[in-house]
Write a protein that holds these residues in place. Structure first.
Motif, short mmCIF file in Angstrom:
data_model
loop_
_atom_site.label_atom_id
_atom_site.label_comp_id
_atom_site.label_asym_id
_atom_site.label_seq_id
_atom_site.Cartn_x
_atom_site.Cartn_y
_atom_site.Cartn_z
N PRO A 79 -4.80 5.48 -7.48
CA PRO A 79 -4.26 5.51 -5.89
C PRO A 79 -3.13 6.41 -5.89
O PRO A 79 -2.11 6.78 -6.87
CB PRO A 79 -3.71 4.00 -5.62
N THR A 80 -2.85 6.98 -4.76
CA THR A 80 -1.94 7.90 -4.45
C THR A 80 -0.59 6.67 -3.87
O THR A 80 -0.97 5.80 -3.14
CB THR A 80 -2.16 9.00 -3.35
N ILE A 81 0.57 7.12 -3.79
CA ILE A 81 1.66 6.61 -3.19
C ILE A 81 1.45 6.39 -1.59
O ILE A 81 1.62 5.31 -1.06
CB ILE A 81 3.08 7.00 -3.65
N ASN A 87 -1.62 1.16 3.17
CA ASN A 87 -2.30 -0.17 2.81
C ASN A 87 -1.36 -1.26 2.98
O ASN A 87 -1.77 -2.35 3.66
CB ASN A 87 -3.07 -0.24 1.65
N GLU A 88 -0.03 -0.93 2.65
CA GLU A 88 0.91 -2.14 2.92
C GLU A 88 1.23 -2.36 4.37
O GLU A 88 1.41 -3.42 4.80
CB GLU A 88 2.25 -1.78 1.96
N GLU A 92 0.94 -5.55 6.65
CA GLU A 92 2.09 -6.10 7.65
C GLU A 92 1.50 -6.56 8.89
O GLU A 92 1.89 -7.41 9.53
CB GLU A 92 3.22 -5.30 7.34
N GLU A 93 0.97 -5.31 9.54
CA GLU A 93 0.29 -5.34 10.98
C GLU A 93 -0.67 -6.72 11.00
O GLU A 93 -0.37 -7.35 12.03
CB GLU A 93 -0.29 -4.23 11.16
N ILE A 94 -1.32 -6.84 10.09
CA ILE A 94 -2.50 -8.05 10.04
C ILE A 94 -1.72 -9.44 9.94
O ILE A 94 -1.80 -10.41 10.74
CB ILE A 94 -3.39 -8.06 9.01
N LYS A 95 -0.32 -9.27 9.21
CA LYS A 95 0.12 -10.72 9.16
C LYS A 95 0.90 -10.93 10.55
O LYS A 95 0.96 -11.99 10.96
CB LYS A 95 1.28 -10.44 7.90
#
Length: 161
Positions: A79-81, A87-88, A92-95
């Motif tokens: 994966p790329t940074i 994805n992080e 966070e938006e889902i949380k």
């Protein structure tokens, strides 16, 4: 022993390729498939060199999910940074949405305890607010004045009768 192994691997041409580093500082390596001097086939390997060398310092989340999928062979390319950070942010938006949804679904009682919210059922025959209350053209009976054979349904083929 590890130093001797590293020297032998370098001498025999077994060199691990650095594939990337995550935001925590963990380094990821790839060792291609090869054959040993005795003819034994070694399969490819994917390794992580963690920042915290001690096993007791490792915690869940120290290796990003995308890198873990690459290590386990679930994905072919590392994966790329940018992908990891995107994805992080999405997680966070889902949380945040989940927390706000839970707050909407719960109400507080007089004791200050959270009670599950009551949902109003709509569109089901057992619900209080089912459909619209419009007068029906069909005859209704209260069962007090019902006489068998007194009502004959209209003929749908010939409405004049």
């Amino acid at each position: 022993m590890d130093k001797l192994r590293a020297l032998l691997q370098r001498a025999l041409g077994t060199v691990r390729q650095h594939m990337g580093t995550d935001q925590f500082g963990n380094k990821y390596y790839y060792i291609p498939a090869q054959k040993t001097l005795t003819g034994q086939a070694l399969r490819e390997r994917r390794l992580v060199e963690p920042v915290n060398k001690s096993v007791h310092e490792y915690e869940l989340g120290h290796i990003p999910t995308e890198w873990e999928a690459w290590i386990r062979g679930k994905r072919k390319s590392p994966p790329t940074i940018e992908e990891i950070l995107k994805n992080e942010k999405f997680r966070e938006e889902i949380k945040i949405k989940g927390v706000s949804f839970e707050k909407d679904q719960q109400t507080t009682s007089k004791d200050g305890l959270l009670q599950p919210g009551k949902t109003q059922i709509k569109g089901h025959a057992s619900a209080v607010v089912y459909g619209e209350k419009t007068p029906s053209e069909e005859p209704t009976s209260t069962a007090n004045t019902f006489e068998p054979g007194s009502w004959i349904p209209a003929d749908k083929k010939n409405p004049k009768n």
